[in-house]
Structures are given as structure tokens and as C-alpha cells.
Design a protein around this motif. Structure first.
Motif, PDB file in Angstrom:
ATOM      1  N   THR A  19       0.947  -1.139  -0.234  1.00 41.11           N
ATOM      2  CA  THR A  19       0.057  -0.156  -0.103  1.00 41.11           C
ATOM      3  C   THR A  19       0.828   1.125   0.024  1.00 41.11           C
ATOM      4  O   THR A  19       1.761   1.403   0.647  1.00 41.11           O
ATOM      5  N   SER A  20       0.594   2.256  -0.743  1.00 42.64           N
ATOM      6  CA  SER A  20       1.424   3.417  -1.040  1.00 42.64           C
ATOM      7  C   SER A  20       0.397   4.513  -1.047  1.00 42.64           C
ATOM      8  O   SER A  20      -0.818   4.531  -1.146  1.00 42.64           O
ATOM      9  N   TRP A  21       1.009   5.819  -1.022  1.00 44.44           N
ATOM     10  CA  TRP A  21       0.076   7.157  -1.095  1.00 44.44           C
ATOM     11  C   TRP A  21       0.766   7.835  -2.225  1.00 44.44           C
ATOM     12  O   TRP A  21       1.861   7.766  -2.741  1.00 44.44           O
ATOM     13  N   TRP A  81       4.970  10.588  -4.753  1.00 48.48           N
ATOM     14  CA  TRP A  81       4.855   9.255  -4.512  1.00 48.48           C
ATOM     15  C   TRP A  81       5.501   8.974  -2.966  1.00 48.48           C
ATOM     16  O   TRP A  81       6.645   9.314  -2.815  1.00 48.48           O
ATOM     17  N   GLU A  98       4.196   6.033   2.558  1.00 47.05           N
ATOM     18  CA  GLU A  98       3.126   5.868   3.821  1.00 47.05           C
ATOM     19  C   GLU A  98       2.389   6.979   3.919  1.00 47.05           C
ATOM     20  O   GLU A  98       2.548   8.034   2.863  1.00 47.05           O
ATOM     21  N   LYS A  99       1.283   7.198   4.320  1.00 47.06           N
ATOM     22  CA  LYS A  99       0.342   8.091   4.611  1.00 47.06           C
ATOM     23  C   LYS A  99       0.970   9.386   4.645  1.00 47.06           C
ATOM     24  O   LYS A  99       2.088   9.723   5.630  1.00 47.06           O
ATOM     25  N   GLU A 103      -3.837  10.857  -2.187  1.00 46.21           N
ATOM     26  CA  GLU A 103      -4.705   9.523  -2.510  1.00 46.21           C
ATOM     27  C   GLU A 103      -4.012   8.177  -2.044  1.00 46.21           C
ATOM     28  O   GLU A 103      -2.780   8.203  -2.122  1.00 46.21           O
ATOM     29  N   LYS A 104      -4.998   7.482  -1.536  1.00 42.72           N
ATOM     30  CA  LYS A 104      -4.131   5.997  -1.499  1.00 42.72           C
ATOM     31  C   LYS A 104      -4.005   5.186  -2.626  1.00 42.72           C
ATOM     32  O   LYS A 104      -5.084   5.066  -3.324  1.00 42.72           O
ATOM     33  N   PRO A 124      -3.497   1.325  -3.488  1.00 42.05           N
ATOM     34  CA  PRO A 124      -3.181   0.226  -2.620  1.00 42.05           C
ATOM     35  C   PRO A 124      -2.727  -0.970  -3.773  1.00 42.05           C
ATOM     36  O   PRO A 124      -2.740  -1.029  -4.855  1.00 42.05           O
ATOM     37  N   TRP A 148       4.933   1.637  -5.834  1.00 42.83           N
ATOM     38  CA  TRP A 148       4.789   2.854  -6.083  1.00 42.83           C
ATOM     39  C   TRP A 148       5.955   3.297  -6.868  1.00 42.83           C
ATOM     40  O   TRP A 148       5.724   4.468  -7.712  1.00 42.83           O
TER      41      TRP A 148
END
Length: 300
Positions: A2-4, A52, A55-56, A79-80, A82, A86
Motif C-alpha cells: 500500500t502506498s500514497w 509518491w 506511507e500516508k 490519494e491511497k 493500494p 509505487w
């Protein structure tokens, strides 16, 4: 994983300016990777900047990205993203560039493998100096034109080298020249070295080889020792270019050549005036979007 990402929509000029400022931010955190692209084919002046992260994003991350915009930041949206890599995503959004005799692509795109065109593979995560910014692409086109007009180069310097791409291109055009690449960010020594090995560019201090140093402008014993240069390349920003005019005049051989980029068309007159005072005359100018690329020749 998961990345943001932090997304900002702005004009093309604003996004390009933000990318240029990130390049000069020597303390930019490596955990934040930037990429940029057109918002849509039918709106070429509207661009999207994406930052990019793994993490949040925190408020400090948003302030950092917003601070790259000189006219006040546009709206920043987190924006997340998932279950994706990334780094790969950020690089896939950067399309290959064909400029002059060169094709520049990320590891996620294949080489062009076309006769008369040299492929360079430069990771987009390195942000600036990858060929995708109009200033770098413009320099590649200008260097190709200088070679086409019969200019001979035996000794060259790439000041503010970033990824090393322009030094690589110059060595490809003049393969028997001695070359040195410098940047004021010590991280660039490893980046240039890595990219040189990746693209089969010989490293060293002899003819046909590239030396790498960390320096502010031309302030390094290795640069002074190797001067005067037939060709000096500097893709930086307008104010540093103006400040460096006297230093480039000292470093450049009589009737030597300087290629300047990183200046907006609106800043060109100031830059040209500084180099005229330092003993240079204009040989050719190109424009890529809002940016000027200048080829100047030193008077004997």
C-alpha cells in the motif's frame, strides 16, 4: 504494498518550475519521488504533479510539496494507492523522450534500438536531468545541432550534472573527448556513477572517459586543472547561471562553447547580458515551451 501519493494540478509552467526547484533542494527526502504528466491530451497546459510516498503523507509532506510552487500551492490531494509498487507506478507515468540524436527512457520502457539514435536508460525516480524536463530535452537537441554544424570538442564539463545525462550525450557525440561532470549535491556522484555503468559510459580521467566530482559551480581543483574547456554545459536556473558567467569565462577556451539551460524565455535577456559582459556572443537559441536553451561562443 500500500502506498500514497500527493496530487497537485497546475499549469505546465508551474509544474515545470516545481520540478526545477526540487532539483535544487539538496535536502529533498529520497522517500518522496516526483513525477509529472499532462492532465489530458486535449488540455496540454494543464499538468499533474504527483509525489509518491510509501506511507500516508503528513502535513509536513504536503507543506514540502506545496513549497515547490512559487505562486502559492494549488490544492493538494492525498490519494491511497493500494497493492502496487509505487516506484514502478511513478516511473511508468514518465514516457520516453526523443530529443536530437537521443532516446531517453526509464527501465519500464524498452530502448528504441534505432540506427543513429543513442538510447539512454535513466530511472525517473531521480526526478531532474532525466530528459523529460523541457530544459534537458532542449539541451540534448542543442548538443546534437552543435555536432551537426561541425564543432570539435576535446575537453568538456557538465556543471550541475544531476543524473549525468548531458555529459553522457556529449561523450556520445564526441567520443574521444575528456569529460568531467560536477554537481553541488554529493548524492549525484553515486547517481552519475550508477547511470554511467548502466549506460556503458566509461569512467575515468582519460580521453573518452567521464570524471565525477562534487563542486559548487567550477570551484574544484579537478575542474581548474582540466580547464580550459572547449564545451561547458550548464542546465541549472537563471540566477545561478548569471552568477557563474565570469567563472565560465575563465573555464572556457578562446572560441570555446557554452550551452545554457534552465532559464525561462522571460529571463533570457538578463542571462544573455551577463554572458555578453563576460565575453560571449550568441551562436544559437532554441525554445522548448517556456524555456530557452542558449548556445554561446566565447570571443577570442
Amino acid at each position: 504494498m500500500t502506498s500514497w501519493k500527493i496530487v497537485a494540478r497546475a499549469s505546465k509552467a508551474q509544474v515545470e518550475g516545481a520540478l526545477a526547484r526540487q532539483e535544487l533542494a539538496f535536502d529533498w527526502p529520497p522517500a518522496i519521488t516526483l513525477s509529472a504528466h499532462e492532465a489530458a491530451p486535449d488540455t496540454p497546459d494543464e499538468w499533474v504533479l504527483e509525489a509518491w510516498l510509501a506511507e500516508k503523507p503528513r502535513a509536513a509532506d504536503k507543506r514540502l510539496v506545496g513549497g515547490l510552487f512559487d505562486e502559492g500551492p494549488p490544492e493538494l490531494v492525498a490519494e491511497k494507492v493500494p497493492d502496487e509498487d509505487w516506484v514502478t507506478l511513478s516511473q511508468q507515468s514518465v514516457q520516453p523522450v526523443l530529443a536530437g540524436a537521443f532516446h531517453v527512457h526509464t527501465p519500464d520502457h524498452p530502448p528504441l534500438a534505432k540506427r543513429g539514435v543513442r538510447d539512454f536508460e535513466i530511472p525517473a525516480s531521480q526526478a531532474f536531468g532525466t530528459g523529460h524536463h523541457e530544459t534537458t530535452a532542449g539541451c540534448l537537441a542543442m548538443l546534437t545541432e552543435i555536432k551537426r554544424r561541425g564543432v570539435r570538442v576535446r575537453n568538456l564539463a557538465d556543471i550541475g550534472s544531476g543524473t549525468g545525462l548531458l555529459a553522457f550525450a556529449a561523450l556520445d557525440l564526441w567520443p574521444s573527448a575528456s569529460a568531467i561532470a560536477s554537481d553541488n549535491d554529493p548524492v549525484c556522484e553515486d547517481i552519475v556513477g550508477y547511470n554511467a555503468v548502466r549506460n556503458a559510459v566509461p569512467l575515468g580521467t582519460g580521453a573518452g572517459e567521464l570524471a565525477i566530482v562534487t563542486a559548487e559551480g567550477t570551484d574544484h581543483s579537478a575542474i581548474r586543472r582540466r580547464a580550459p574547456f572547449d564545451l561547458v554545459i550548464a542546465n541549472i536556473l537563471a540566477l545561478p547561471l548569471i552568477d557563474l558567467a565570469p567563472d565560465f569565462a575563465l573555464a572556457c577556451a578562446g572560441r570555446g562553447h557554452v550551452v545554457l539551460s534552465g532559464l525561462l524565455v522571460s529571463q533570457e535577456a538578463q542571462v544573455r547580458a551577463a554572458y555578453r559582459r563576460a565575453g560571449f556572443r550568441l551562436a544559437l537559441r532554441l525554445t522548448h515551451g517556456d524555456w530557452s536553451i542558449l548556445w554561446l561562443r566565447k570571443r577570442r
